[in-house]
Design a protein around this motif. Sequence first.
Motif, PDB file in Angstrom:
ATOM      1  N   TYR A   1      -6.798  49.740  11.659  1.00  8.49           N
ATOM      2  CA  TYR A   1      -6.698  48.983  10.409  1.00  8.49           C
ATOM      3  C   TYR A   1      -5.340  49.222   9.749  1.00  8.49           C
TER       4      TYR A   1
ATOM      5  N   GLU B   1      -0.533  46.009  11.521  1.00  5.15           N
ATOM      6  CA  GLU B   1      -0.358  44.572  11.717  1.00  5.15           C
ATOM      7  C   GLU B   1       0.602  44.232  12.855  1.00  5.15           C
TER       8      GLU B   1
ATOM      9  N   CYS C   1     -11.406  49.061  14.510  1.00  4.54           N
ATOM     10  CA  CYS C   1     -10.567  48.116  13.765  1.00  4.54           C
ATOM     11  C   CYS C   1      -9.289  47.700  14.495  1.00  4.54           C
TER      12      CYS C   1
ATOM     13  N   ASP D   1      -8.013  44.501  15.876  1.00  2.00           N
ATOM     14  CA  ASP D   1      -8.381  43.089  15.810  1.00  2.00           C
ATOM     15  C   ASP D   1      -8.067  42.325  17.089  1.00  2.00           C
ATOM     16  N   ASP D   2      -7.055  42.763  17.850  1.00  2.00           N
ATOM     17  CA  ASP D   2      -6.630  42.019  19.038  1.00  2.00           C
ATOM     18  C   ASP D   2      -7.171  42.602  20.331  1.00  2.00           C
TER      19      ASP D   2
ATOM     20  N   TRP E   1     -15.845  47.531  15.067  1.00  2.00           N
ATOM     21  CA  TRP E   1     -15.026  46.520  14.414  1.00  2.00           C
ATOM     22  C   TRP E   1     -13.873  46.052  15.295  1.00  2.00           C
ATOM     23  N   CYS E   2     -14.204  45.712  16.519  1.00  2.00           N
ATOM     24  CA  CYS E   2     -13.237  45.103  17.437  1.00  2.00           C
ATOM     25  C   CYS E   2     -13.839  43.761  17.860  1.00  2.00           C
TER      26      CYS E   2
ATOM     27  N   LYS F   1     -12.812  40.906  19.008  1.00  2.00           N
ATOM     28  CA  LYS F   1     -12.405  40.165  20.203  1.00  2.00           C
ATOM     29  C   LYS F   1     -12.713  40.908  21.495  1.00  2.00           C
TER      30      LYS F   1
END
Length: 374
Positions: free
Chosen positions: A264, A267, A293, A295-296, A318-319, A321
């Motif tokens: 998290y 970015e 966390c 995201d990609d 919290w992944c 994808k």
Amino acid sequence: MLKGETLNQVFLRIVSSLSDVSQVRKLCIKGGNAAMFVEGDSLSIIGCDSVKESAFTAMSMNHLSCLQEINISGYRSDVSFPGNCLPTSLQILKIKQCIKLEFPQQQQHKYNLVELRIHVSCDSLTSLSLDAFPNLKTLEINRCSNLESVSMSEPHHTALQTLTIRFCLKFVSFSGEGLVPPNLTYLYVGNCSKMEALPSDLRSRLSNLESLSIVGCPNIDRLPEGGLPPNLKELSVGGCDKQVRGLLSMANLDTLTHLTIDGYGCESIIIKSFPEVGSLPHLPSLTTLVITCFDDLETLECNELLRLTSLQQLHIMWCGKLENMAGEKLPSSLLTFKLSCCNLLGEKCKNKHQQIWPKIEHIPTIQVNGIKIV
């Protein structure tokens, strides 16, 4: 239990009699419907600002003179401790949701506190000097909005064992020779966006540190030079691209048993597969790995995880994808595999997908969002 206008009078009558309060060791002051009660060695004051103010006044009148613990919560009015000092007998102080409470001055005072916890309180507090608390073992500060520093001018604060600073958005630094306490075993610094650096030379000066968490502190873009403390068992990092990358190439982690990597706030770092080939450091003692966390993240690399020969717990959260698992299978040492809020891979596990299930079926406990898959 009493309510209404008589409550303040009853309280003053009780504290005026030393025989009634001489055994009180714990004072609780909190918001809510007006009430007061004594239970054993504990005196609780609920609601009614005038009564709560009288409780502070009683401390300055040699009433409540044997207090060892004070819990204050939900106090919205301006108030300060009598004489801007704490009771000399006090050992535990917990303050919660009291933003206007004036924290006592620390200059020229020595207190016997062993535990201090401040949560969403004391907006007037900008710096905390531990010189005033030579016996302090536990310090926890959470969402203290104007705190900028924790310091100590004297060397070797030997009592301090656990130190937590969280969501203090103006917090910049630890300062002073004393703030590398030699007996510290637990250090957590989280979501302090202005913090500039950890205490220096952790490896030699915090040799007893067992748990270290540095999360959500983007200015700490690298872990300490010289390496981590030699007895470290638990490590959490994240919220900073360079910090995550730096961890994956760090040596001297032979004693580490628990590792959490938090994506998290990272970015600019795009990780589509984890672990990336050759990225994991040597972790011979690691039993628990938590990944959260990213995201990609799309693919879990089983063959890279096979290097973790002692791994028993793998938890991925919290992944969104994450969908694939590449390689032969997860380590045979695994006892538990948990997925939380990873719906794509979670559905494949629940449905025993032919490309996923052979890689995990040897694991005794498999959970998806807290539900065990039989």
